[in-house]
Design an enzyme around this catalytic site. Sequence first.
Site, PDB file in Angstrom:
ATOM      1  CG  LEU A   1      -2.281  33.792  19.505  1.00  0.00           C
ATOM      2  CD1 LEU A   1      -1.978  33.671  17.883  1.00  0.00           C
ATOM      3  CD2 LEU A   1      -1.019  32.804  20.055  1.00  0.00           C
TER       4      LEU A   1
ATOM      5  CD  GLU B   1      -0.530  30.110  23.854  1.00  0.00           C
ATOM      6  OE1 GLU B   1       0.131  30.685  23.734  1.00  0.00           O
ATOM      7  OE2 GLU B   1      -1.491  29.744  22.971  1.00  0.00           O
TER       8      GLU B   1
ATOM      9  CD  GLN C   1      -7.818  28.772  20.051  1.00  0.00           C
ATOM     10  OE1 GLN C   1      -6.926  28.713  19.348  1.00  0.00           O
ATOM     11  NE2 GLN C   1      -8.544  29.890  19.919  1.00  0.00           N
TER      12      GLN C   1
ATOM     13  CE1 TYR D   1      -0.364  24.729  19.235  1.00  0.00           C
ATOM     14  CE2 TYR D   1      -2.787  24.787  19.055  1.00  0.00           C
ATOM     15  CZ  TYR D   1      -1.503  24.508  18.566  1.00  0.00           C
ATOM     16  OH  TYR D   1      -1.584  23.979  17.347  1.00  0.00           O
TER      17      TYR D   1
ATOM     18  CG  PHE E   1       3.164  21.241  26.515  1.00  0.00           C
ATOM     19  CD1 PHE E   1       3.285  20.408  27.430  1.00  0.00           C
ATOM     20  CD2 PHE E   1       2.338  20.987  25.439  1.00  0.00           C
ATOM     21  CE1 PHE E   1       2.528  19.170  27.434  1.00  0.00           C
ATOM     22  CE2 PHE E   1       1.370  19.974  25.545  1.00  0.00           C
ATOM     23  CZ  PHE E   1       1.844  18.908  26.602  1.00  0.00           C
TER      24      PHE E   1
ATOM     25  CG  HIS F   1      -5.129  21.088  16.942  1.00  0.00           C
ATOM     26  ND1 HIS F   1      -4.192  21.229  15.831  1.00  0.00           N
ATOM     27  CD2 HIS F   1      -5.482  22.172  17.193  1.00  0.00           C
ATOM     28  CE1 HIS F   1      -3.988  22.516  15.629  1.00  0.00           C
ATOM     29  NE2 HIS F   1      -4.715  22.957  16.460  1.00  0.00           N
TER      30      HIS F   1
HETATM   31  C1  LIG Z   1       1.103  28.804  20.872  1.00  0.00           C
HETATM   32  C2  LIG Z   1      -0.316  28.669  19.832  1.00  0.00           C
HETATM   33  N1  LIG Z   1      -1.157  29.008  20.600  1.00  0.00           N
HETATM   34  C3  LIG Z   1      -2.626  28.922  19.842  1.00  0.00           C
HETATM   35  C4  LIG Z   1      -2.568  28.326  18.603  1.00  0.00           C
HETATM   36  C5  LIG Z   1      -4.004  28.166  17.884  1.00  0.00           C
HETATM   37  N2  LIG Z   1      -4.052  28.994  16.661  1.00  0.00           N
HETATM   38  C6  LIG Z   1      -3.491  28.654  15.527  1.00  0.00           C
HETATM   39  S1  LIG Z   1      -3.478  29.936  14.296  1.00  0.00           S
HETATM   40  C7  LIG Z   1      -3.954  31.124  15.515  1.00  0.00           C
HETATM   41  C8  LIG Z   1      -4.017  32.552  15.060  1.00  0.00           C
HETATM   42  C9  LIG Z   1      -2.802  33.042  14.480  1.00  0.00           C
HETATM   43  O1  LIG Z   1      -2.881  34.420  14.139  1.00  0.00           O
HETATM   44  P1  LIG Z   1      -1.872  35.210  13.534  1.00  0.00           P
HETATM   45  O2  LIG Z   1      -0.669  34.991  14.190  1.00  0.00           O
HETATM   46  O3  LIG Z   1      -2.223  36.366  13.242  1.00  0.00           O
HETATM   47  O4  LIG Z   1      -1.659  34.242  12.086  1.00  0.00           O
HETATM   48  P2  LIG Z   1      -2.733  34.165  10.858  1.00  0.00           P
HETATM   49  O5  LIG Z   1      -3.545  32.865  11.144  1.00  0.00           O
HETATM   50  O6  LIG Z   1      -3.822  35.413  10.837  1.00  0.00           O
HETATM   51  O7  LIG Z   1      -1.873  34.124   9.812  1.00  0.00           O
HETATM   52  C10 LIG Z   1      -4.082  30.307  16.776  1.00  0.00           C
HETATM   53  C11 LIG Z   1      -4.688  31.214  17.984  1.00  0.00           C
HETATM   54  C12 LIG Z   1      -1.271  27.729  18.238  1.00  0.00           C
HETATM   55  N3  LIG Z   1      -1.352  27.144  16.865  1.00  0.00           N
HETATM   56  N4  LIG Z   1      -0.165  27.936  18.709  1.00  0.00           N
END
Ligand SMILES: Cc1ncc(C[n+]2csc(CCOP(=O)(O)OP(=O)(O)O)c2C)c(N)n1
Lengths: 356, 356, 352, 352
Positions: free
Chosen positions: D51, D53, D75, D79, D81, D121
């Site tokens: 995760l 970018e 995604q 996200y 920026f 979003h």
């Molecule tokens: C900077 C960013 N990239 C992508 C996303 C999309 N997104 C939302 S939740 C998530 C997964 C998060 O996983 P984790 O940090 O393990 O937290 P969990 O949801 O498992 O508690 C993603 C990729 C986002 N919100 N922000």
Amino acid sequence: MPKKNSMPMKERAVKPRIVTGDEFLSAERCVAIHRIMVRARVMEERMIKMSKSGEGFFWIGGPGEEAFNACLGLQVKKGEGPAFDFLLLKYRNSAAMIAMGMELIDGVRQMAMRWSDPFSAGRNFTGHFSRKGWNVVPVTPVIEVQFVMAPGTALMQKRHGGDGVTIVIGGDAGSAEGDFASCLIWSTRPGNELPVLMLTTNNGFGISTSHASQHSCEHTTERGKAFGIPGEVVDGNDPVASWFAIERALRYCRSTRRPFMLEAMVSRLYGHSSSSGAPHSGEPDCLALFEERLLAAGVLDQAALDQVHEAAHAEVEAAVEQVAREAKPTAEDVQKFTYAPSKVDSVYPGDYTGLP
Amino acid sequence: MPKKNSMPMKERAVKPRIVTGDEFLSAERCVAIHRIMVRARVMEERMIKMSKSGEGFFWIGGPGEEAFNACLGLQVKKGEGPAFDFLLLKYRNSAAMIAMGMELIDGVRQMAMRWSDPFSAGRNFTGHFSRKGWNVVPVTPVIEVQFVMAPGTALMQKRHGGDGVTIVIGGDAGSAEGDFASCLIWSTRPGNELPVLMLTTNNGFGISTSHASQHSCEHTTERGKAFGIPGEVVDGNDPVASWFAIERALRYCRSTRRPFMLEAMVSRLYGHSSSSGAPHSGEPDCLALFEERLLAAGVLDQAALDQVHEAAHAEVEAAVEQVAREAKPTAEDVQKFTYAPSKVDSVYPGDYTGLP
Amino acid sequence: MATMVQAVRLALHYGEENLGVTDVFGQDVGPPLGGVFTATQGLKTAWNTPLDERGIVGTAMGIAYAGGRPMCEIQFCDYGFNTIDLLKVAGNQRWAAGGQWDMPIVLMTPSGSGIRGSLYHSHSFESWASRLAGWKIVMPSNPLDAYGLMLSAIADPNPVMVLLPKALLRLKGDKLIPGEPENADELKKMIDAPVGDRSRWQPRWPAIQEYFVPLGVASLVREGDDATVVSYGRTLPLCAQAADQLRQETGAAIDVLDLRSIFPYDWKAIRASVEKTGRILIVNEDTEVTNFGEHLLRRVVEELFYDLSVRPRVLFGKHLPGIGLNPVYEQNTVPQLGPIKEALAALVQEEA
Amino acid sequence: MATMVQAVRLALHYGEENLGVTDVFGQDVGPPLGGVFTATQGLKTAWNTPLDERGIVGTAMGIAYAGGRPMCEIQFCDYGFNTIDLLKVAGNQRWAAGGQWDMPIVLMTPSGSGIRGSLYHSHSFESWASRLAGWKIVMPSNPLDAYGLMLSAIADPNPVMVLLPKALLRLKGDKLIPGEPENADELKKMIDAPVGDRSRWQPRWPAIQEYFVPLGVASLVREGDDATVVSYGRTLPLCAQAADQLRQETGAAIDVLDLRSIFPYDWKAIRASVEKTGRILIVNEDTEVTNFGEHLLRRVVEELFYDLSVRPRVLFGKHLPGIGLNPVYEQNTVPQLGPIKEALAALVQEEA
Ligand SMILES: Cc1ncc(C[n+]2csc(CCOP(=O)(O)OP(=O)(O)O)c2C)c(N)n1
Ligand SMILES: Cc1ncc(C[n+]2csc(CCOP(=O)(O)OP(=O)(O)O)c2C)c(N)n1
Ligand SMILES: [Mg+2]
Ligand SMILES: [Mg+2]
């Protein structure tokens, strides 16, 4: 000042060598390294002058890092494409480039902002190399972004097979950027470990700010442990120690196809850049130290050393003179090289030509 | 289903308690924690229904993290300003908020996108809390940026004196962002170490991507070692273990004014969000596990448990009903709260009013 | 007279003493250097950070959340492009959380060309910045305005970005800052750190006074009925110079508006001028595709279309990946005096 | 007919088989999910990333430097920026290094509102993207164009950003992709992963054909002499609908231009239409201060001012920190059918 009557090689003691601990470099290798270091130093010092004389503007470069960089450049697997090493450098790696075969005149061309500058066509600051044939990707002035590109080149190398390694270099201060951490993560994805050699040249400063004042983690190599990345810290002022540390690091990456971290403690002999005036800092000088050892061990005598310097000066002066006669970019060149030609673009099938 | 004739408290064995290893929680504390967990769970499950019925849209939240979050919320030093703890949360911390005193109806208001939503005026997704009086800064949907803000709040706390701590929480996947590393660096600047409790709730996934497939570093706490940050990994499904791990962590930060890392292994009971359909994942359920232990230890009997659930359901249903009658934002509200009033702004002395 | 860096330093000092500034920080902002342009020398709350722009912006936000009033610096705006998400959050958090939290941060950063900065010390930032809803953006073109805008930036409880034109940082103004010693050498002795060892140096601050340049108020630096030119930052003095030359050479009298605030901008002043002249040229040095000046042009076309006597004009930097180091590149990439004057002359001369 | 996500998937498959695509990657892009919108299901080179970018964009650049042809996904554009500096480098490296290296990366990301996405979003990205010199930017408004633009994005040796309108991702087109089975259910059975266990699922790819939509070529989706409307992405079908309704209700005939390429844009097509109609409305949903549509307006004013019969118009999203979740916010923040139709009607009706 060069002296006459230098002792010819054959008259010296048999097999002189330079030793650190239980490692040593042969006289031949020492001579080669020394010559690179001198040529790099002389070129950079000439550039500092250019920054003051108006022949160029801003100077930034590698005095103080020559020992480490010369040893690095000599051990690169040089070539184009994923079978060879990739180099993601910063702006203090001229000695590595010279070790790989860069002509000093090319460095001067960039400093003098000539259209003939093969790295940036007179566009970028000195030391911002790029050389496709050697897998030297463009050095960007933006600190540390090379660390998020390294996993990409290394991925292609691993997929290609062979023993090509991605060598990525950053400074001590720059390791505070998140991109350094990204490289740790991306190069150790389980099952997808990557042959990245993460190098830090630690000169103790980022511009005016001391490493010690901002970093509780003394060496970047410590940060690799959590990711299972082995590492080593080396005295970058010592070509013997540097040579073998680099050899070990590269051997590890080449054979295991996994990352390794190496941090070299180096000097920053003329301060950060010409913006800080570029006075001599008085830190240990890897070149002077090496020359003392070369003399003491009888690898070279004073006259031979002087000849190396003399030749380097002559080389650089000739370069500066020739470059002064070379063309500058023109107003027509401003837009060039923006786009690569494209068969699927109806507006810019060739290069950029201004607004659509 | 609630049962009649539950055993009154006084008839139970003397001093029942819940034990893990050589730590235990008193019956009173267990009952308090349990009630928070149930209320959080019932609220979230009702929200999942709302996301399907059209009473709300997107759902994301904390089922599976209630044990850890309830224990966290109960130990927060709650208040406004640098004398108190700051909370830089993510979107799965409703149980912590409830433990701190959040009314369930406020959670429902946000899910139902009402103007009365105290966290975002119907603007943000559920679970995106903000409460100035409790130092809960706005949860942003952008993963991990709270980790670069934490040094700021902690700096003010350290400067202010006292024992306020900045509690910053991220997910396992989010720790790949460079901001996590920035927090390590900024909270350990030599001589300027900061009271930051870096929490990771590790549910093994970021949306569909397993932690194991991307991270060679099994626990985020390992990354603190290079910076001299102590850490601990705890079973977040166990309220006893969680309680004391949090207590130790907070005590360390409060007294030494330095950072600590804590990683809680938790479940993600309804998948990532309503976008993935929110089916039950079958992972260990901290609430069911706790209730088994409460029953076994005689802290609560089945009827008492059922009453807690029943009361929570009644509370949530009443909230949903009331919220349905509350006003939505109107077209006039769209620009509100963009700017704080300013004496030095001649165009927007009050709020934003459209283009100048 | 003070230079712009001195003016900024004085404003930050005034802010520390009178407006509650708690932290002045960024890369090389604290001792010994006091900023790569020396704008933060001798300030009592100045400190150095790790080389991490995201940490700088995030920490500023945290300080503000906890009741502080931080002024953070991005060493060159060219290095702020990895923080746009954080800038967005700083600008949207109040709106997103229903007005609970103020965000009184000031972000100062040098912007624009003119210092032979090559690719990464020549970027302009205002067009990017103007897209950050929730922020206010200012850009002074002289030391006094820099002082007054910085004080307003500090006093405003919203995030304010102060863009400092790199090319003008070391130029002296022609108006005294209230309380500034009349003798520039004396000011220098008082507040400029000496070359060499500074470890025991302390500034002696002049008794400077409060002076706010309100946000959203432009300054009419030349007046005339024949045309309007709107600019700010490095290109503003060039516009004034071009107007002066045209006046002398042709008698044409031109309104020269120094916008000073990029957002909110002074629409009233622009409108009044265009209603009077019917002719407008907008000048800045940012790249020309999706340029903030195009927004101003849109407002003009939207509200004043039928007041225009001739086609409204713009002069911007070229849409190119960067500004090259060789001066040939810079001269042919961003507006210089010659082309500005030509464009102004053409604007005035065109038949209505 | 294929939906836009299916069209993208087919294009990426075609790219893997015929255009040298080496890597399709990003958060949740690989198995089991195949992308949060399923656009990358079943692709043989698809893989999941951490995760991060910045890691995604940087790795794409590295792959390209080493001779690969990567397609990476952010995604949601919301996200991306924190990667603007990297996008700038990807766009400037060729120029900066005197043309040595190509940078054949494709960056795909969903953009815009319409999925009840709340603050993060719902962002639009094209105005930001249009400022990235060295990049090419496209945004399809229907599945066939998505297929053809994606193929061009892959074939082009420069960095190309493919902005996918979130609101239109699941809508079916009305034209077949060359080689696409006529029956949409059959296509679904062939290339959509089943719900539940997918570990042994394999797609069956139809024998799709090469089909390039060249970069820089707009599409005239409605024709008429009375006015011009220029749009792309989510607002394009709304513009077409508004034009259709006006034609029926008033007889007015309007040129509706689907820009498709945001940079380079099809200036010839815009110019030809405005020369014919003398009236233009530009519509997009990005925020209105320093909006890419303002650039187009500037070009119109610069080159076609004296061809305009009436004031040229624009309709953009409001300059606000975000789009709120409650539909009241979204409806009152970005252009919807009603206001677009009103603006078009006013444009046609105004007396010249
Ligand atoms: C900077 C960013 N990239 C992508 C996303 C999309 N997104 C939302 S939740 C998530 C997964 C998060 O996983 P984790 O940090 O393990 O937290 P969990 O949801 O498992 O508690 C993603 C990729 C986002 N919100 N922000
Ligand atoms: C992202 C970014 N931020 C700031 C700068 C300005 N800058 C140039 S070099 C430098 C210090 C770098 O220190 P270090 O990484 O230790 O490398 P060194 O110069 O000491 O070799 C800074 C802050 C930059 N070039 N890029
Ligand atoms: Mg350093
Ligand atoms: Mg997770």
